[in-house]
Design a protein around this motif. Structure first.
Motif, short mmCIF file in Angstrom:
data_model
loop_
_atom_site.label_atom_id
_atom_site.label_comp_id
_atom_site.label_asym_id
_atom_site.label_seq_id
_atom_site.Cartn_x
_atom_site.Cartn_y
_atom_site.Cartn_z
N ALA A 88 -67.03 -3.79 9.92
CA ALA A 88 -67.41 -5.12 9.48
C ALA A 88 -69.00 -5.46 10.14
O ALA A 88 -69.24 -5.17 11.27
N MET A 89 -69.72 -6.08 9.42
CA MET A 89 -70.89 -6.61 9.56
C MET A 89 -70.48 -8.26 10.24
O MET A 89 -70.05 -9.01 9.25
N VAL A 90 -71.15 -8.49 11.38
CA VAL A 90 -70.90 -10.04 11.90
C VAL A 90 -71.85 -10.44 12.53
O VAL A 90 -72.90 -9.82 12.91
N ASP A 91 -72.16 -11.87 12.29
CA ASP A 91 -73.30 -12.79 12.52
C ASP A 91 -73.29 -12.69 14.13
O ASP A 91 -72.17 -13.17 14.80
N ARG A 92 -74.27 -12.30 14.72
CA ARG A 92 -74.65 -12.59 16.21
C ARG A 92 -74.33 -13.74 16.82
O ARG A 92 -73.65 -13.76 17.87
N THR A 93 -74.68 -14.72 16.09
CA THR A 93 -74.40 -16.17 16.44
C THR A 93 -73.17 -16.74 16.69
O THR A 93 -72.42 -17.10 17.61
N THR A 94 -72.72 -16.85 15.27
CA THR A 94 -71.51 -17.28 14.94
C THR A 94 -70.27 -16.65 15.24
O THR A 94 -69.20 -17.25 15.33
N GLY A 95 -70.46 -15.23 15.24
CA GLY A 95 -69.23 -14.30 15.23
C GLY A 95 -68.53 -14.35 13.76
O GLY A 95 -67.64 -13.62 13.57
#
Length: 134
Positions: A88-95
């Motif tokens: 999965a690709m996950v946003d570093r800030t929001t998760g």
């Protein structure tokens, strides 16, 4: 001598875990300099894009020797690897999950080429190339 299935399985798990954790030192140990350079570029691009590629639970489902050869300074073996993993690709800030899934495994088939010095131990194999199979 070619990498036994348990070696291919262990390398698959170690590389995918290192990539998912962005562990550049482990990536450098498990791959040739050229391959680790490619993965480090991918990690850099993900960081610039504000995402992290969460990869886990890699399982080798099938590994078949495709070809093996020797050169004066190295032995090579290409293994057709069918495996599953969480990707999965996950946003570093929001998760927040941007793509893929943190719970549903996906299956992939790739040709992985390994190399080691002539006569090296089974644990000496490092990854030198990955070819996507369509």
């Amino acid at each position: 001598s070619v990498p036994p299935a348990r070696v291919s399985s262990a390398i698959l798990q170690d590389i995918q875990t290192a990539f998912g954790k962005e562990d550049r030192a482990a990536i450098g140990r498990l791959m040739t300099a050229e391959m680790s350079g490619y993965l480090n570029e991918e990690l850099d691009a993900n960081a610039r894009d504000g995402v992290v590629n969460k990869v886990s639970d890699a399982k080798l489902l099938q590994g078949d020797l495709s070809e093996a050869w020797s050169e004066p300074d190295a032995e090579y073996a290409t293994v057709a690897m069918r495996f599953s993993l969480i990707d999965a690709m996950v946003d570093r800030t929001t998760g927040r999950t941007v793509s893929g899934s943190l719970t549903e495994p996906v299956e992939s088939v790739e040709l992985w080429t390994f190399t080691r010095r002539p006569g090296g131990a089974p644990t000496d194999w490092t990854l030198s190339a990955i070819q996507q199979v369509s």
